[in-house]
Scaffold this motif. Sequence first.
Motif, PDB file in Angstrom:
ATOM      1  N   LEU A 153      -3.846   2.882  -3.710  1.00 56.02           N
ATOM      2  CA  LEU A 153      -4.384   1.911  -4.652  1.00 56.02           C
ATOM      3  C   LEU A 153      -3.572   1.924  -5.938  1.00 56.02           C
ATOM      4  O   LEU A 153      -3.179   0.877  -6.459  1.00 56.02           O
ATOM      5  N   ALA A 154      -3.341   3.129  -6.432  1.00 58.01           N
ATOM      6  CA  ALA A 154      -2.572   3.272  -7.663  1.00 58.01           C
ATOM      7  C   ALA A 154      -1.180   2.690  -7.484  1.00 58.01           C
ATOM      8  O   ALA A 154      -0.677   1.951  -8.333  1.00 58.01           O
ATOM      9  N   VAL A 203      14.244  13.515  -6.221  1.00 56.56           N
ATOM     10  CA  VAL A 203      14.917  12.237  -5.926  1.00 56.56           C
ATOM     11  C   VAL A 203      14.104  11.116  -6.571  1.00 56.56           C
ATOM     12  O   VAL A 203      12.885  11.067  -6.419  1.00 56.56           O
ATOM     13  N   SER A 204      14.757  10.236  -7.292  1.00 58.62           N
ATOM     14  CA  SER A 204      13.979   9.237  -8.041  1.00 58.62           C
ATOM     15  C   SER A 204      13.416   8.152  -7.135  1.00 58.62           C
ATOM     16  O   SER A 204      13.921   7.895  -6.048  1.00 58.62           O
ATOM     17  N   ASP A 205      12.358   7.543  -7.601  1.00 57.89           N
ATOM     18  CA  ASP A 205      11.686   6.468  -6.857  1.00 57.89           C
ATOM     19  C   ASP A 205      12.670   5.413  -6.378  1.00 57.89           C
ATOM     20  O   ASP A 205      12.556   4.911  -5.256  1.00 57.89           O
ATOM     21  N   SER A 206      13.628   5.069  -7.245  1.00 53.93           N
ATOM     22  CA  SER A 206      14.528   3.957  -6.928  1.00 53.93           C
ATOM     23  C   SER A 206      15.341   4.236  -5.667  1.00 53.93           C
ATOM     24  O   SER A 206      15.700   3.320  -4.931  1.00 53.93           O
ATOM     25  N   GLU A 258      -1.283  -1.157  -7.334  1.00 59.78           N
ATOM     26  CA  GLU A 258      -1.438  -1.734  -8.666  1.00 59.78           C
ATOM     27  C   GLU A 258      -0.136  -1.682  -9.444  1.00 59.78           C
ATOM     28  O   GLU A 258       0.236  -2.624 -10.135  1.00 59.78           O
ATOM     29  N   THR A 259       0.530  -0.522  -9.285  1.00 60.89           N
ATOM     30  CA  THR A 259       1.809  -0.355  -9.986  1.00 60.89           C
ATOM     31  C   THR A 259       2.812  -1.406  -9.518  1.00 60.89           C
ATOM     32  O   THR A 259       3.503  -2.032 -10.317  1.00 60.89           O
ATOM     33  N   ARG A 260       2.869  -1.589  -8.208  1.00 62.47           N
ATOM     34  CA  ARG A 260       3.799  -2.581  -7.656  1.00 62.47           C
ATOM     35  C   ARG A 260       3.479  -3.965  -8.200  1.00 62.47           C
ATOM     36  O   ARG A 260       4.369  -4.729  -8.571  1.00 62.47           O
ATOM     37  N   GLY A 295       0.858  10.223  -8.624  1.00 63.79           N
ATOM     38  CA  GLY A 295       0.525   8.870  -8.178  1.00 63.79           C
ATOM     39  C   GLY A 295       0.992   7.796  -9.152  1.00 63.79           C
ATOM     40  O   GLY A 295       0.804   6.609  -8.917  1.00 63.79           O
ATOM     41  N   VAL A 296       1.597   8.219 -10.249  1.00 65.29           N
ATOM     42  CA  VAL A 296       2.091   7.262 -11.241  1.00 65.29           C
ATOM     43  C   VAL A 296       3.589   7.065 -11.002  1.00 65.29           C
ATOM     44  O   VAL A 296       4.327   8.033 -10.883  1.00 65.29           O
ATOM     45  N   SER A 297       4.025   5.829 -10.936  1.00 58.08           N
ATOM     46  CA  SER A 297       5.425   5.614 -10.569  1.00 58.08           C
ATOM     47  C   SER A 297       6.376   5.945 -11.723  1.00 58.08           C
ATOM     48  O   SER A 297       5.991   5.932 -12.888  1.00 58.08           O
ATOM     49  N   ASP A 298       7.617   6.273 -11.346  1.00 61.06           N
ATOM     50  CA  ASP A 298       8.650   6.628 -12.320  1.00 61.06           C
ATOM     51  C   ASP A 298       8.743   5.609 -13.454  1.00 61.06           C
ATOM     52  O   ASP A 298       8.929   5.968 -14.614  1.00 61.06           O
TER      53      ASP A 298
END
Lengths: 408, 408
Positions: free
Chosen positions: A396-397, A249-252, A400-402, B248-251
Amino acid sequence: MVRDITERKRAEEELKTLYRLGLDISSSVNLEELLDKVSTYIYPLFGTNTFYIAVYNEKRNTLVFEIDYEDGVKQQKLEVSLREADGLTGWIFKNKTPVLIGDWDQEWRRYPIVPLFLNKKTKSYLGVPIIYQDKVIGVIAVQSDRVRTFDEKSLKLLTTMAAQLSVAIKNVKLIEDLKMALREVEKSYEITLEALVSALDFREHETQFHSKRVASYAVRLARELGVKDEELKYIYWGGLLHDIGKIGVSDSILLKPGSLTDEEWEEMKRHPEIGYRIIENIDFLGPAKDIVLYHHERWDGKGYPLGLSGENIPFYARIFSVIDALDAITTDRPYRKAQSFTKALQEIRRCSGTQFDPEVVKAFLRIPISEWKKIKQEVLEVRGELSKQLYVTVQLAAEETRQLLGSR
Amino acid sequence: MVRDITERKRAEEELKTLYRLGLDISSSVNLEELLDKVSTYIYPLFGTNTFYIAVYNEKRNTLVFEIDYEDGVKQQKLEVSLREADGLTGWIFKNKTPVLIGDWDQEWRRYPIVPLFLNKKTKSYLGVPIIYQDKVIGVIAVQSDRVRTFDEKSLKLLTTMAAQLSVAIKNVKLIEDLKMALREVEKSYEITLEALVSALDFREHETQFHSKRVASYAVRLARELGVKDEELKYIYWGGLLHDIGKIGVSDSILLKPGSLTDEEWEEMKRHPEIGYRIIENIDFLGPAKDIVLYHHERWDGKGYPLGLSGENIPFYARIFSVIDALDAITTDRPYRKAQSFTKALQEIRRCSGTQFDPEVVKAFLRIPISEWKKIKQEVLEVRGELSKQLYVTVQLAAEETRQLLGSR
């Protein structure tokens, strides 16, 4: 002639006893049982009830006095560092040589050692190394408070016993080692599952430790329902893996803060099947797979993916769906705060016979709330060490991504 | 009197032989070795070199003639369904009763059976059941082409041997079962890792089977470099898990079709560390962890995450980074098509001493391209069954998701 026959008879008796001993000890599958059996042969063969058997522990470089009898009374097991074991036992072990003492008071000067039994009433002593493939693996010794109790024949006899014993000890240790290796691999299997699944859990930030926690909850409820100990691992693994399909299932959709559209919801509902596909070829997981595929089925048939109802839903999945609800209610979700366990119990009771198997709910309600709280705490504190570290890193990762996404 | 002593001597000799047999067989750890040892005792005890030992196989309900000697010549191992085994052996097995035949031509009417040796020259026969804890687990029998070769004493002797044998067989089977269980759990461990990691791989759609493929490649290269067989599993596991940290890396970064911004790239470069954190507590993975943490280090020190150089980079990671490059070049990427293996070899040779350990590259170049192609094909076809199924499912889910996203 008569003496010769008597002598021969005695030898034959000894041989028969040794033969029985061999048969007896080779059927042992653990060291304690093995040495206990040996103990019963000492008196008939040597006429004494004071004796000991020390076995070498390679890893810790110690001699473990596994068996120690004084006048027929079993003494406490004792472990001595080999470096410090400079008594007679250590001497025999290190020199790979038997010791036969007819009268200690006369002969003690021969041995450059302070024997451990110095203050005891031992007058005569016979100890031999237990040798397996040229390596000493232990010492067996008999003692007596009379002088000259043992002779050259006793030495021969004890040496023969030690030869039998060495093979039996090695066998038992091989079996014990294999069993331990098996336990270790199984443990590693579980830890690996936990780690990989925890990692997956972190995609849905609001449910960290979710899989580990529901796995532990589910084991408790299964126990209450009389599931056998050897089956509990399947419940645990099923609990860990139940949401593995969310990988598809995708992140979105998975991380969407608001409510899902109908289409998104359809997508989300495919996770049990995807999860099942991922693990279906792993025979080892056995009925754990049922939990993955059927944990969203409902007792009244209104669940997914297959819409099974009642006892058509595998038992472990029926157990698990109660637990999954318990955790959903009692942890924070993006759209609402965690509710109390009391509230969860009420909700689960209310859905008995519609969403949940009534028998499972009955068992569930017998378990005091304090136990759920305790398990929750344990997962968080005691068993969650690994997850906590991981949480910090992945969190943390993600953070940062957000920020990166926000700043674009 | 003299007869008595002779008799007694014989009995003593037998007992000694039995004693030695016991010692000998209890040190066996596999059935073949065990039964071979037993074979050497038959002639001294029974004066014949025609004999057999059949062991019951519970799972297949068969009698396996593990040992079969005729006049000292070892015969082929034979497996007979127990239902069809209505010869003497089957009769002894089913009736749990020994059979002593002095002269077959006189006595055959006593047994309602067609013995398997009917056309052979056997005249006398002695067979006894091998019993362990009240269950028959096999049959041992001696035969002779002379009449009345065996008597009541032989019967007693063979029964005693059978008792020893039963314990030894059970021990050996326990050990074999444990070893098999251990292999099975290890196999399951691998299959589970493969499944979970394949699932992860599907997030990056262009690299399906990537982890499984590089794991297999890496084992081949490690072998070329003389890595020991028992160490290869760590290479394999490391290969499977090397990208686990991408969880841990986003889509939005992982699946981005264009090139990454500096910030996104920084984020991406954290995956070795995240991966390492996920698995660092799994002792069982041993040096596989090095591959996860260090597979993006470079020989010249310009890699990440630590910027180690030369032999400071763990050996397995140096092996793996060559393989990771090989796969990257020879598979499709979103920004370019797959290139040939020849091209990959050129590229890897070019980067020897900068990106890669020259010694590793030297070994790598010794391996013919055909082997890499073969491995790639095998992973896809033979070992990729699971992944293929999974691929279809997850691909479908991903496709639908993309459509949903596109349609919004």
